[in-house]
Design a protein around this motif. Structure first.
Motif, PDB file in Angstrom:
ATOM      1  N   ARG A 299      64.038  23.020  80.412  1.00 20.50           N
ATOM      2  CA  ARG A 299      62.853  23.723  80.802  1.00 20.50           C
ATOM      3  C   ARG A 299      62.953  25.252  80.317  1.00 20.50           C
ATOM      4  N   PRO A 300      61.667  25.908  80.408  1.00 19.26           N
ATOM      5  CA  PRO A 300      61.733  27.262  79.986  1.00 19.26           C
ATOM      6  C   PRO A 300      62.719  28.114  80.603  1.00 19.26           C
ATOM      7  N   ARG A 301      62.938  28.012  81.800  1.00 22.37           N
ATOM      8  CA  ARG A 301      64.185  28.586  82.408  1.00 22.37           C
ATOM      9  C   ARG A 301      65.510  28.389  82.072  1.00 22.37           C
TER      10      ARG A 301
ATOM     11  N   TYR B  46      66.084  28.455  78.784  1.00 22.32           N
ATOM     12  CA  TYR B  46      66.004  29.206  77.346  1.00 22.32           C
ATOM     13  C   TYR B  46      66.251  28.324  76.327  1.00 22.32           C
TER      14      TYR B  46
ATOM     15  N   HIS C  58      65.504  27.726  73.541  1.00 23.00           N
ATOM     16  CA  HIS C  58      65.504  28.416  72.083  1.00 23.00           C
ATOM     17  C   HIS C  58      66.905  28.636  71.699  1.00 23.00           C
TER      18      HIS C  58
ATOM     19  N   ASN D 264      65.991  23.448  66.206  1.00 26.80           N
ATOM     20  CA  ASN D 264      65.198  24.791  66.645  1.00 26.80           C
ATOM     21  C   ASN D 264      65.810  25.729  65.832  1.00 26.80           C
TER      22      ASN D 264
ATOM     23  N   GLU E 282      56.765  20.696  71.710  1.00 24.62           N
ATOM     24  CA  GLU E 282      56.602  20.887  73.257  1.00 24.62           C
ATOM     25  C   GLU E 282      56.597  19.592  74.175  1.00 24.62           C
TER      26      GLU E 282
END
Length: 599
Positions: free
Chosen positions: A87-89, A91, A93, A120, A291
């Motif tokens: 999830r975005p939390r 990170y 990337h 990525n 995404e």
């Protein structure tokens, strides 16, 4: 450090357990067999079918996930599932996710610090990526053996790791080093060539036992003494070809150098993904792949199924010649907003998709002809490789009994039927596909581990030699000329030891050439090894000549004599998939053995 070359008696020790790892481009798996089973029933090979998913499958996807600080790794299905959970939390990337990374070292200049690029965009050393993947496979094997109460003793176990025959020496050495860093002892490791071990499977077991319910006359393989077969390993990344002749005693010899190229199933994936990008638009396609990891995973699995099941030709007028792919509703909605029309209308307006792609009940419906055309491009490349090898073998006066198709891509009935139609008509050679063709490499690796002596010789793909300094003469370029102690020399001369197309016997030491040091107090020799596609290479900087590594040889002092006191006799051993050098002092007769060190 000098490598101890195994004595013949060491190599003849029978392993009590052989574990084969088929490290493929798109999928990897393992199998094992005890010595007792090998002696009583060679078909009793155990493959792992459980990879932590609900599906029963022989292989898990070849992908690796590494957390940002490189302290945790996941491989295969586990890597896929963990990656799509990020999830975005988290990170994402900053993480490293590698898929189908094996092709990143195909035809590359392999150095010790070569890196791979993750999906990525992040980089990690290739050695780390491969060693962590092999380590995960090794641990999975050992856990499986423990759960099944199968005895495991490292000293009596042989690990067989498969690589493409068309790989360079540098790529093979990278895999060997990765396996060692993964915890597999050098003395218990065998790097085997994929089409060769597939040949072992097809030849020693007939690959279709009499009691197999799927056996039929069309699958019966010519495997007796004198039979010459071309094994075509059609994998995810490459097509890998070897031509093997069965000798009177049941052993085998390669009669033509390995051939092939990047014409595997992954190329079809790339073409279809380009087609999807054209339909949705590059930006929206990129958004879908980045995404929507869960949905994109299902998308790829659906396409894999389509490749396997695509019809060779319409078998019945009422057969629906099409395949379905699900696209997330949010992607469809964004597509319709961007185009200001519904997707059904948009598909009808595009020339590429009109009457070929439809949208029904949330799914894109593709006509089978779209996929067949994409697969035919790879098919034509494979047939070109096969034709070239067949013509070369024919010129040697060797008739080929059959072209045998193995590998995951060969399990496609479309590919099998098309190959059979073209090759049997064009080359007048039978085309066969063994039962369980997708397991030929994996099972063959296990059988080869029990009996490496079944292969007696290979034909080398390159001209190999070393870079030397020679007394200058007019036949050498002037820009390489230099003077030392009043004498003129030329550097960078290519001294060949074995020529492209030359047959070398397993464990045979060849080309014992003598070389003299330039310095009187020289006690160490740094030998750079080069490979060339030409038989006529003269200088190491010619276009098709590349440095593949080096050997470091140190003799030290021998009763007051050092290396300059005599010539150094250099021999090579190419037979066992690892390039080994022997350096012998011609005065003291002391000798050392070294394996190739990456640049």
């Amino acid at each position: 450090m000098a490598a101890k070359f195994p004595e013949a008696s060491d190599r003849e020790i029978e392993p009590q357990l052989v574990i084969g790892i088929d490290f493929g481009t798109t999928g990897s798996g393992y199998a094992f067999q005890t010595r007792a089973d090998f002696k009583s029933d060679r078909l009793r090979i155990y493959e792992n079918l459980q990879w932590g998913t609900a599906r029963t499958q022989y292989k898990t996807p070849t992908c690796l996930l590494v957390n940002p600080d490189r302290t945790e790794t996941w491989f295969g299905d586990e890597a896929e599932q963990e990656y799509i959970k990020l999830r975005p939390r988290d990170y994402p990337h900053n993480w490293f996710f590698f898929r189908n990374f094996k092709m990143q070292i195909y035809e590359k200049d392999i150095t010790a610090d070569i890196v791979l690029i993750s999906e990525n965009g992040n980089e990690l050393p290739a050695l780390f990526v491969f060693s962590e993947s092999i380590k995960w496979m090794r641990n999975h094997v050992l856990n499986f053996l423990e759960r099944t109460n199968c005895s495991y003793l490292e000293q009596t176990t042989k690990w067989v790791l498969t690589v493409p025959a068309i790989w360079t020496e540098g790529a093979k050495q990278l895999m060997r080093k990765a396996a060692q860093e993964a915890g597999i002892d050098r003395q218990h490791l065998c790097i085997a060539l994929e089409p060769e071990v597939a040949a072992v499977y097809c030849t020693t077991t007939e690959a279709n036992p009499p009691d197999d319910p799927r056996r039929d006359l069309d699958r019966t393989l010519p495997t007796g003494p004198g039979a010459t077969n071309m094994i075509v390993d059609m994998g995810g990344g490459t097509v890998d070809i070897t031509t093997i002749k069965v000798k009177k005693d049941g052993t085998m010899k390669q009669i033509h150098m390995a051939a092939g190229g990047p014409a595997g199933g992954q190329k079809v994936d790339e073409k279809f993904f380009d087609f999807m990008s054209d339909i949705l638009g590059k930006s929206l396609w990129s958004k879908f792949s980045r995404e929507y990891p869960v949905e994109f995973y299902d998308f790829r699995m659906s396409f894999e199924t389509a490749k396997r099941n695509i019809l060779p030709k319409l078998r019945h007028s009422r057969t629906r010649d099409e395949f379905l792919i699900t696209i997330p509703g949010a992607i469809i909605q964004e597509f319709e907003r961007d185009h200001e029309m519904d997707i059904t209308q948009a598909l009808k307006q595009k020339h590429k998709t009109r009457e070929k792609v439809e949208f029904e009940f949330g799914k894109l419906v593709f006509k089978g002809e779209i996929l067949r055309k994409m697969m035919k491009i790879s098919l034509e490349e494979i047939i070109s490789y096969v034709t070239q090898v067949a013509n070369n073998v024919k010129a040697l006066g060797q008739p080929i009994n059959a072209v045998i198709l193995v590998g995951g891509f060969a399990s496609s009935n479309f590919m099998n039927d098309e190959m059979k139609e073209v090759i049997q008509e064009k080359l007048r050679i039978l085309v066969k596909r063994p039962t369980h063709c997708e397991l030929a490499v994996l099972r063959g690796a296990v059988l080869f581990g029990h009996n490496e002596k079944i292969l007696t010789s290979r034909v080398v793909r390159m001209t190999y030699g070393i870079g030397v300094t020679m007394p200058y003469s007019s036949k050498y370029p002037k820009d390489k000329k230099f003077t030392l102690n009043g004498n003129a020399y030329v550097s960078g001369v290519f001294a060949p030891h074995v020529l492209r197309g030359q047959e070398v016997k397993i464990d045979e030491w060849i080309s014992a050439n003598e070389y003299y040091p330039l310095e009187r107090d020289q006690r160490e020799v740094l030998i750079f090894v080069f490979a060339s596609e030409s038989k006529d290479t003269r200088m190491t900087d010619e276009r098709d000549c590349n440095c593949i590594g080096r050997f470091e040889v140190s003799f030290g002092d021998h009763e007051g004599s050092n290396l300059n006191s005599a010539s150094t006799e250099i021999s090579f051993n190419f037979g066992r998939t690892e390039l080994i050098i022997r350096a012998r002092d011609t005065v003291t007769r002391n000798e050392v053995f070294e394996s190739l060190t990456l640049k």
